[in-house]
Design a protein around this motif. Structure first.
Motif, PDB file in Angstrom:
ATOM      1  N   ALA A 303       0.809  -1.215   0.000  1.00 43.28           N
ATOM      2  CA  ALA A 303       0.000   0.000   0.000  1.00 43.28           C
ATOM      3  C   ALA A 303       0.845   1.268   0.000  1.00 43.28           C
ATOM      4  CB  ALA A 303      -0.941   0.004   1.202  1.00 43.28           C
ATOM      5  N   PHE A 304       2.104   1.142   0.393  1.00 40.69           N
ATOM      6  CA  PHE A 304       2.971   2.319   0.476  1.00 40.69           C
ATOM      7  C   PHE A 304       3.770   2.437  -0.820  1.00 40.69           C
ATOM      8  CE2 PHE A 304       1.809   1.352   4.741  1.00 40.69           C
ATOM      9  CZ  PHE A 304       1.754   2.577   5.390  1.00 40.69           C
ATOM     10  N   GLN A 386      -4.625   0.932   0.094  1.00 39.77           N
ATOM     11  CA  GLN A 386      -4.238   2.089   0.895  1.00 39.77           C
ATOM     12  C   GLN A 386      -5.367   2.530   1.817  1.00 39.77           C
ATOM     13  OE1 GLN A 386      -3.165   4.632  -2.357  1.00 39.77           O
ATOM     14  NE2 GLN A 386      -1.009   4.025  -2.349  1.00 39.77           N
TER      15      GLN A 386
END
Length: 446
Positions: A303-304, A386
């Motif tokens: 997600a990063f 995210q």
């Protein structure tokens, strides 16, 4: 927990009496799973999953020991040794499929066990140590499963090892030396297989040891129950045997039926087809994914996508890869602090209407993370990951403390028996309660 009304073991047979005086193992077993261990009378089938996890571990130990007799932890022959097990060893296909699918069933029952604990507040005082040891077991399971996934030495095994150990390379200064130490070289190879096979064989016995501590710590305060109200007397309990041995036996039967259906009719349903291709360092799979039970954490990792930088300067404080690694580990470590994050004095979600709604949202959120973790690293899955990752951390760090301070719980019953009788009266089934006599004392309790 010492129950003064519990039956005390007094062996009558001379041999058993002689053994018990010198090694009180019969007494220990009797007090742990026999009539000498009273448990709350209102436990439902969600309390079966602890026993089912023990059954799954037993399946893994037995099948794993036999498989180890035929497996060769050498990069040149590891894949072929697995094929040899499948084709040439008597019932080897059954053992291999039972071991591979047994890992999935182990995680299924453990995830259900964890979410039951989250709903019924099993992590609250005085059972914090039970919860903490449970999280340790979960971490050991993840490490064991990851190393086991590498052993078949297929395409997903090799590249999974490369990617997961590569996460340590994101750690500043010491990351790359740690990755090299884990692999035993600069890429997965013979040293990697030997190390992972050794640890994969060892860790299940460590898990079994921690499970003993887990059960020991549970027996000190006694089992929790759906109401969250502590036991107040003999009227609130029934002996573990025969009531819950029968109930757990039924659960074990359902577990084994479902396990057999998967094992005999869809043994590869939970696996990845690329792992039936021998490992090839020169050919990267189009979509590298771990086993399904890692998908929620893999989604958090992916997600990063942006570095953490100092505004207006462009200086990178934390690279995106390191942020993902930290978030992935933090998502598990959060569980260690849960007994102190949720400060509500009420344990059970049955009496916390606001908490119950957000518990369901958390469950949906984890399912969404799992789906995104198994999907390609492309839009819209990255964006959904995210959002879901942000909610996951917000649930534990923001929502739970707020709920604990503003929620107005429903009135708690005065005792477990009061809750049981009220429910029975509502259904018109008071006389049908098992173990209930005319004086509302459970039969079989001293």
């Amino acid at each position: 927990m010492s129950f003064p009304w519990a039956e005390h073991y007094t062996p009558k047979h001379p041999v058993m009496k002689w053994v018990d005086e010198r090694l009180p193992l019969p007494r220990l077993v009797y007090n742990a799973v026999g009539s000498g261990y009273p448990v709350p009378r209102n436990l439902n089938y969600f309390w079966n999953f602890g026993v089912l996890a023990g059954l799954a571990l037993t399946i893994q130990l037995v099948t794993g020991i036999i498989l180890a007799m035929h497996y060769a932890s050498n990069a040149g022959v590891a894949f072929d040794s697995v094929e040899h097990i499948m084709r040439d060893v008597n019932s080897g296909w059954l053992l291999r499929y039972a071991h591979a699918n047994g890992a999935s069933f182990f995680f299924i029952v453990v995830y259900l066990h964890i979410f039951r604990g989250l709903y019924y507040g099993s992590y609250k005082a005085p059972r914090e140590m039970v919860w903490l040891l449970g999280v340790v077991i979960f971490l050991l399971m993840m490490a064991t499963a990851f190393m086991g996934y590498v052993l078949p030495w297929g395409q997903m095994s090799f590249w999974g090892a490369q990617v997961i150990t590569g996460l340590f390379a994101a750690i500043p200064v010491v990351g790359e030396p740690v990755q090299t130490w884990l692999l035993g070289g600069f890429a997965p190879g013979n040293a990697t297989l030997n190390r992972f096979f050794s640890l994969h064989y060892l860790l299940p016995f460590v898990i079994a040891g921690v499970i003993i501590l887990h059960i020991w710590s549970l027996h000190i305060p006694g089992s929790s129950n759906p109401t969250g109200v502590e036991v107040k007397g003999p009227q609130d309990t029934v002996p573990f045997h025969p009531y819950y041995t029968a109930k757990d036996g039924f659960g074990a039967g359902v577990f084994l039926i479902l396990f057999a259906l998967l094992l005999f009719f869809a043994p590869n349903a939970l696996g990845h087809p690329d792992n039936y291709i021998p490992a090839n360092p020169m050919s990267t799979p189009a979509h590298i994914v771990p086993e399904w039970y890692f998908w929620p954490f893999y989604a958090i990792l992916r997600a990063f996508t942006m570095d953490l930088t100092i505004p207006f300067t462009g200086l990178v404080l934390i690279p995106a890869k390191l942020l993902g690694v930290l978030a992935m580990f933090a998502s598990i470590l959060l569980l260690f602090f849960l007994p102190w994050i949720d400060t509500s004095p009420v344990r059970s979600g049955n009496y916390r209407p606001l908490f119950k709604k957000f518990w369901w949202l958390l469950l949906v959120d984890v399912v969404v993370l799992g789906y995104c973790g198994g999907a390609p690293a492309a839009e819209p899955y990255v964006m959904i990951s995210q959002i879901a990752s942000a909610y996951y951390f917000a649930h534990f760090l923001i929502i739970l403390p707020i709920i604990a301070s503003i929620e107005r719980p429903l009135p708690l019953p005065g005792s477990i028996t009061e809750a049981v009788l009220a429910k029975s009266k509502f259904k018109g089934e008071r006389e049908a309660l098992p173990g209930m006599g005319s004086d509302t004392q459970p039969t079989g309790v001293a």
